[in-house]
Design a protein around this motif. Structure first.
Motif, short mmCIF file in Angstrom:
data_model
loop_
_atom_site.label_atom_id
_atom_site.label_comp_id
_atom_site.label_asym_id
_atom_site.label_seq_id
_atom_site.Cartn_x
_atom_site.Cartn_y
_atom_site.Cartn_z
N MET A 343 0.82 -1.21 0.00
CA MET A 343 0.00 0.00 0.00
C MET A 343 0.86 1.27 0.00
O MET A 343 0.43 2.33 -0.42
N LEU A 344 2.10 1.11 0.49
CA LEU A 344 3.01 2.24 0.60
C LEU A 344 4.26 1.92 -0.21
O LEU A 344 4.80 0.82 -0.09
N LEU A 345 4.71 2.88 -1.03
CA LEU A 345 5.89 2.64 -1.85
C LEU A 345 7.05 3.47 -1.32
O LEU A 345 6.91 4.67 -1.07
N ASP A 346 8.21 2.80 -1.15
CA ASP A 346 9.42 3.50 -0.72
C ASP A 346 10.15 3.96 -1.99
O ASP A 346 10.71 3.14 -2.73
N GLU A 347 10.13 5.25 -2.24
CA GLU A 347 10.73 5.79 -3.46
C GLU A 347 12.16 6.29 -3.22
O GLU A 347 12.68 7.07 -4.01
N GLY A 348 12.77 5.86 -2.14
CA GLY A 348 14.14 6.29 -1.83
C GLY A 348 14.14 7.53 -0.97
O GLY A 348 14.45 7.48 0.21
N ASP A 349 13.76 8.66 -1.58
CA ASP A 349 13.77 9.91 -0.81
C ASP A 349 12.43 10.21 -0.15
O ASP A 349 12.29 11.17 0.60
N ARG A 350 11.38 9.40 -0.46
CA ARG A 350 10.05 9.68 0.10
C ARG A 350 9.19 8.43 0.07
O ARG A 350 9.48 7.48 -0.65
N TYR A 351 8.11 8.49 0.84
CA TYR A 351 7.09 7.44 0.76
C TYR A 351 5.89 8.01 0.03
O TYR A 351 5.50 9.16 0.25
N ILE A 352 5.29 7.19 -0.84
CA ILE A 352 4.04 7.61 -1.48
C ILE A 352 3.03 6.47 -1.36
O ILE A 352 3.41 5.30 -1.19
N LEU A 353 1.76 6.81 -1.47
CA LEU A 353 0.74 5.77 -1.48
C LEU A 353 0.77 5.06 -2.82
O LEU A 353 0.94 5.70 -3.87
N ALA A 354 0.60 3.75 -2.82
CA ALA A 354 0.44 3.01 -4.08
C ALA A 354 -0.94 3.34 -4.64
O ALA A 354 -1.88 3.53 -3.86
N PRO A 355 -1.09 3.42 -5.97
CA PRO A 355 -2.41 3.77 -6.53
C PRO A 355 -3.54 2.91 -5.98
O PRO A 355 -4.63 3.41 -5.74
#
Ligand code: SF4
Length: 369
Positions: A343-355
């Protein structure tokens, strides 16, 4: 920089779903109310607050006359340090804007309009208790374009009682034909104390179930994406470069000053909200609520709000800068749970919600509270 919100609590009539601070039939108090707004604005003159967004919301700011709007806006410009390229928005409702008024909005200094379209189905608009038809919205939009507005946002509502996919699709396509720069989409929830709540109790309307609600939201996300709008926030869509600079401040946890009845302010860790009673506000800008946010609550709020920004998300660096500790150290369980369930994506510099989490965002976000 700070954002400035001005609350104009007057409406021509109360919509059936509305639980905002708005009063029909009190327009006769508007002159006195605007004087109070000017006085409150002047109380900030020594603070030297720099701001780059001003937002007149309501209520229905567009029912004020232009002299009233100009007086308040000039007071803000005179008492705050307003950046020359500030985004200055006025909320307007169809049925309250004439050709002259649209031009005057521009002359006074507004450069963005948020227009309450809600639906393009007259039956739905009437059930909602709106004062306008779909044709009124289209005419109003044209008046604003002809007056030179190049940044217009339209509101679209889904999960309206009686609405189906066909009527939602028709509203979405009529809205897209107008080609606004920005679209805000809200799912209708029946709130306590509203006429809709009574209508629900009497069995005159039904509330959408979770599945239909999610289907309508998914339909809107897909339709607007296909039409070239970027979903930069869970409920907000924009053409490139037209994201609402003012509203982004709320999601990023920036400071804002709220002027007027029921307006909320955040200055550093201080929070205060004016009382909703217009007369009390006009007497002394009385606050209903005033408190200092604890560090713990501030960290939760950071996550809860910034994760609503679908691309910017929760910045790891910004979190550490503000709180001196990493997101992972403060929320180890929530991060572990939602990165492993996807549900949560680790993008390296930030976390975003998965679509796939957009539809059930509260399930994820509530773990950070
Ligand atoms: S126009 Fe907006 S603020 Fe006024 S009653 Fe309707 S929903 Fe409420």
């Amino acid at each position: 920089m700070t954002g400035i919100y001005v609350h104009i609590p007057f409406c021509l009539q109360k919509c059936n779903y509305c639980d905002f601070c708005s009063y029909p039939s009190m327009l006769s108090r508007a002159y006195t109310y605007c004087d109070a707004l000017v006085r409150e604005t002047e109380s900030y003159c020594d603070k030297k607050i720099s701001a780059d967004t001003i937002y007149f919301g309501g209520g229905t700011p567009s029912i004020l006359n232009c002299a009233q709007l100009e007086k308040v806006l000039n007071a803000i410009i005179g008492n705050f340090d307003i950046s020359p390229n500030a985004e200055i928005t006025i909320e307007a409702n169809p049925g309250t804007v004439t050709k002259e008024k649209a031009k005057d909005f521009k002359t006074i200094g507004f450069n963005r309009v948020s227009l309450g379209a809600q639906s393009f189905c007259d039956k739905e608009l009437s059930l909602l208790g709106r004062i306008h038809t779909a044709d009124d919205t289209k005419n109003c939009y044209e008046l604003l374009r002809n007056a030179g507005f190049e940044n217009i946002s339209l509101d679209l509502m889904y999960a309206i009682p009686g609405q189906n996919m066909l009527s939602l699709s028709s509203s979405a396509s009529q809205l897209l034909n107008l080609a606004p720069e920005h679209i805000s989409c809200y799912g209708l929830k029946i709130e306590e104390g509203t006429p809709f709540e009574q209508m629900l109790e009497r069995g005159e309307i039904t509330e959408k179930g979770d599945d239909e609600y999610a289907d309508m939201y998914a339909f809107i996300c897909n339709t607007l994406k296909e039409a070239g709008y970027s979903q930069y926030e869970l409920s907000n869509f924009a053409k490139k470069g037209f994201e609402s600079r003012h509203n982004i401040k709320y999601w990023l946890g920036d400071d804002y000053v709220g002027l007027g009845a029921a307006a909320a302010s955040k200055l550093g860790s201080n929070r205060f909200t004016h009382c909703a009673d217009i007369e009390d506000y006009m007497k002394n800008f009385k606050n209903d609520e005033s408190y200092e946010l604890s560090n713990e609550d501030a960290m939760s709020e950071f996550m809860f709000l910034s994760l609503r920004l679908t691309q910017a998300g929760a910045s790891k660096e910004e979190f550490e800068k503000r709180f001196g500790i990493s997101i992972e150290k403060v929320f180890p369980k929530a991060i572990r749970k939602h990165t492993s369930n996807g549900m949560l994506l680790d993008e390296g510099d930030r976390y975003i919600l998965a679509p796939k989490a957009y539809y059930i965002s509260n399930y994820v976000l509530s773990d950070f509270v």
